[in-house]
Design a protein around this motif. Structure first.
Motif, short mmCIF file in Angstrom:
data_model
loop_
_atom_site.label_atom_id
_atom_site.label_comp_id
_atom_site.label_asym_id
_atom_site.label_seq_id
_atom_site.Cartn_x
_atom_site.Cartn_y
_atom_site.Cartn_z
N HIS A 1 1.06 -1.17 0.00
CA HIS A 1 0.09 0.06 -0.28
C HIS A 1 0.62 1.39 -0.06
CE1 HIS A 1 1.07 -0.12 4.05
NE2 HIS A 1 0.29 0.34 4.38
N ASP B 1 6.06 4.29 5.18
CA ASP B 1 6.59 3.33 5.78
C ASP B 1 6.77 2.42 4.99
OD1 ASP B 1 3.80 3.03 6.31
OD2 ASP B 1 4.81 1.92 7.99
N HIS B 2 6.21 1.81 3.42
CA HIS B 2 6.37 0.47 3.17
C HIS B 2 6.62 1.03 1.58
CE1 HIS B 2 3.82 -1.72 5.79
NE2 HIS B 2 3.65 -1.11 6.33
N ASP C 1 -0.06 -4.03 6.09
CA ASP C 1 -0.13 -3.43 7.19
C ASP C 1 -1.96 -4.43 7.11
OD1 ASP C 1 1.55 -2.91 7.69
OD2 ASP C 1 0.71 -0.48 7.20
N HIS D 1 3.66 -4.98 10.67
CA HIS D 1 4.72 -4.44 11.87
C HIS D 1 4.72 -5.84 12.46
CE1 HIS D 1 4.75 -0.59 10.23
NE2 HIS D 1 3.72 -0.50 9.81
ZN ZN Z 1 2.68 0.20 7.92
#
Ligand code: ZN
Length: 307
Positions: free
Chosen positions: A72, A76-77, A186, A223
């Motif tokens: 997505h 952070d990805h 996520d 995570h």
């Molecule tokens: Zn994330």
């Protein structure tokens, strides 16, 4: 265990596992066979992505990453994508469409370093103030898909699964049938509460069901630590309990803030970031027709006020 660490899950599949529930510290994965590799997600910063790519290069004996599958569009990805120039970057059409609504590295830097005294600024400073987002250019997908797409990586067959909305406006999982491993992005969190950016908690439950339906035995969450089927079933049960409680509050006409506080009191448990229950409650309210979907900054404010 070293943290983060590249963990070998089979002869051709590895998970980059950060044993952390902190914001922005995310897992990733790689499948490598016959000298070619497919990467599932990059990291939040260029440094974190470089560290991961170095470990992957070593473990796969210099296998060439030809494809990056993006779970997505959250930074952070994806904010390490620029370190893989010229590669195919693939995600679902729904995910790609949402890219323009994402917060940018500049905005997040500004928000977390502004020293503002409002709850959102303080929350951002606390959770994002230590990351260095300098030098990041956001690189979007070069190709999109819908539904499911099978691919070969050397000798290995993998399947990209378009999960639809849930955590984000469009989530993608990577299924490696020969190994019984799912990279969930996520759609799954281990050790921390779910974040519902999409505005639908029901869609989050549906995504988990889709993941379970693969028959996978090992699940790599976006995570936290690796999960087994029992962990994923527990996670799903947790979501449905929150859904039931929040839906009852919505039907009873309770204002969202009050409902979120009650859900927080009831379901915080021992997991990290119970303030994220604000986003789950808002998702259940939207599902029940009691509320329009909230924007990212409204959701962050809701979490910050609850924290
Ligand atoms: Zn994330």
């Amino acid at each position: 265990m070293m943290n983060p660490a590249l963990r070998s899950l089979s002869a051709t599949t590895w998970a980059w596992v950060q044993d952390s529930t902190n914001w922005g510290v995310s897992n990733a994965g790689v499948v490598s066979s016959q000298g070619v590799a497919l990467l599932f997600d990059t990291q939040f910063t260029l440094d974190a992505t470089r560290t991961m790519l170095r470990e992957i290069d070593r473990a796969t004996s210099g296998s060439r990453i030809e494809t990056v599958v993006v779970s997505h569009q959250n930074g952070d990805h994806t904010w390490g994508n620029q370190l893989l120039p010229g590669r195919e970057i693939i995600t679902s059409a729904a995910s790609a469409e949402h890219l323009c609504h994402e917060i940018t590295p500049e905005q997040l830097t500004q928000l977390s370093r502004a020293r503002g005294t409002d709850s959102t600024s303080r929350y951002a400073a606390r959770h994002f103030g230590d990351f260095d987002f300098s030098g990041i250019t956001v690189i979007g997908p070069t190709r999109t898909f819908t539904g499911r797409e099978e691919r070969r990586v050397g000798d290995v067959t993998v399947e990209l699964i378009d999960l639809g909305p849930g955590h984000s406006a469009g989530d993608v999982a990577l299924w490696v049938p020969g190994d019984g491993i799912v990279f969930a992005g996520d759609a799954l969190f281990q050790g921390g509460h779910m974040i519902v950016w999409s505005g639908s908690l029901a869609a989050c439950v549906q995504s988990v069901d889709t993941l379970l339906a693969t028959g996978a035995q090992v699940f790599v969450p976006g995570h936290g630590a690796l999960m087994e089927r029992a962990d994923v079933i527990d996670f799903r049960d947790g979501l449905t309990q929150v859904q039931e409680a929040a839906t009852a509050h919505a039907k009873g006409g309770l204002p969202l803030d009050e409902a979120a506080a009650r859900v927080h009191a009831e379901f915080a448990g021992g997991l990290a970031h119970p303030e994220r229950l604000f986003t789950a409650t808002a998702g259940a309210y939207a599902d029940a027709g009691a509320l329009e979907s909230l924007e990212v900054l409204e959701l962050v404010k809701g979490m910050a006020d609850l924290a």
